[in-house]
Design a protein around this motif. Structure first.
Motif, mmCIF file in Angstrom:
data_model
loop_
_atom_site.group_PDB
_atom_site.id
_atom_site.type_symbol
_atom_site.label_atom_id
_atom_site.label_comp_id
_atom_site.label_asym_id
_atom_site.label_seq_id
_atom_site.Cartn_x
_atom_site.Cartn_y
_atom_site.Cartn_z
ATOM 1 N N ASN A 1 16.292 -4.897 -14.105
ATOM 2 C CA ASN A 1 16.287 -5.260 -12.691
ATOM 3 C C ASN A 1 17.557 -4.751 -12.012
ATOM 4 O O ASN A 1 18.630 -4.785 -12.607
ATOM 5 N N TYR A 2 17.418 -4.316 -10.768
ATOM 6 C CA TYR A 2 18.563 -3.927 -9.950
ATOM 7 C C TYR A 2 18.399 -4.534 -8.569
ATOM 8 O O TYR A 2 17.307 -4.500 -7.995
ATOM 9 N N VAL A 3 19.478 -5.084 -8.040
ATOM 10 C CA VAL A 3 19.516 -5.583 -6.675
ATOM 11 C C VAL A 3 20.633 -4.827 -5.968
ATOM 12 O O VAL A 3 21.775 -4.837 -6.428
ATOM 13 N N HIS B 1 15.337 -5.140 -3.968
ATOM 14 C CA HIS B 1 15.079 -5.594 -5.334
ATOM 15 C C HIS B 1 14.135 -4.594 -5.991
ATOM 16 O O HIS B 1 13.022 -4.366 -5.514
ATOM 17 N N GLY B 2 14.583 -3.996 -7.089
ATOM 18 C CA GLY B 2 13.761 -3.047 -7.807
ATOM 19 C C GLY B 2 14.010 -3.141 -9.294
ATOM 20 O O GLY B 2 14.858 -3.912 -9.753
ATOM 21 N N PHE B 3 13.249 -2.373 -10.052
ATOM 22 C CA PHE B 3 13.476 -2.304 -11.494
ATOM 23 C C PHE B 3 13.182 -0.894 -11.974
ATOM 24 O O PHE B 3 12.454 -0.137 -11.331
ATOM 25 N N ASP C 1 10.384 -4.354 -6.865
ATOM 26 C CA ASP C 1 10.047 -5.568 -7.624
ATOM 27 C C ASP C 1 9.200 -6.493 -6.762
ATOM 28 O O ASP C 1 9.660 -7.506 -6.244
ATOM 29 N N ARG C 2 7.931 -6.103 -6.629
ATOM 30 C CA ARG C 2 7.008 -6.860 -5.780
ATOM 31 C C ARG C 2 5.581 -6.614 -6.255
ATOM 32 O O ARG C 2 5.108 -5.476 -6.256
ATOM 33 N N PRO D 1 8.055 -11.347 -6.881
ATOM 34 C CA PRO D 1 8.715 -10.523 -7.896
ATOM 35 C C PRO D 1 7.875 -10.560 -9.177
ATOM 36 O O PRO D 1 7.254 -11.585 -9.486
ATOM 37 N N LEU D 2 7.850 -9.465 -9.919
ATOM 38 C CA LEU D 2 6.982 -9.381 -11.101
ATOM 39 C C LEU D 2 7.435 -10.250 -12.269
ATOM 40 O O LEU D 2 6.612 -10.810 -12.978
ATOM 41 N N ALA D 3 8.731 -10.328 -12.488
ATOM 42 C CA ALA D 3 9.251 -11.018 -13.680
ATOM 43 C C ALA D 3 9.780 -12.409 -13.333
ATOM 44 O O ALA D 3 10.560 -12.560 -12.402
ATOM 45 N N GLN D 4 9.363 -13.396 -14.101
ATOM 46 C CA GLN D 4 9.910 -14.744 -13.954
ATOM 47 C C GLN D 4 11.190 -14.907 -14.769
ATOM 48 O O GLN D 4 11.986 -15.796 -14.517
#
Length: 119
Positions: A28-30, A39-41, A54-55, A62-65
């Motif tokens: 993950n990167y913010v 917000h991306g990965f 990340d959507r 966001p995809l990841a919890q």
């Protein structure tokens, strides 16, 4: 600087060394930009990287919890931890779950001099 969420970044931003992501893993990167927070990965496969916003296209979440938990246990696909949707690593297209005909939003990234850079 704004606290608004943005869904794209300018080209040429170095986001970190390639070695920050293990081969076959994701991170993950913010990024705080003037227009807001992005917000991306990024998924690494050898010397290649694949970036996505990340959507989840299904619900907008966001995809990841759990931090950096974007891949299936075998690392073969991207997964949404909320609804078990599956997406192809190379193009973000839906492979299964509640997302038929949808895809992740690409975040153009590349590797330059062993660093991950926005494209």
């Amino acid at each position: 600087m704004s606290d608004e969420r943005v869904f794209a970044t300018p080209a040429g931003v170095t986001i970190g060394p390639l070695t920050d992501i293990a081969d076959g893993a994701a991170r993950n990167y913010v990024l705080q930009l003037r227009a807001g927070r992005f917000h991306g990965f990024v998924v690494r496969q050898g010397a290649e990287v694949f970036g996505y916003v990340d959507r989840c296209p299904h619900m907008g979440l966001p995809l990841a919890q759990t931090l950096d938990a974007y891949l299936t246990p075998d690392g073969s696909a991207i997964t949404c931890s909320w609804h078990a949707a599956l997406f192809a690593i190379r193009d973000g297209k839906c492979l299964g779950g509640p997302c038929p005909g949808q895809a992740l939003t690409p975040w153009p990234v590349t590797v330059q001099s062993d660093a991950i850079v926005t494209a």
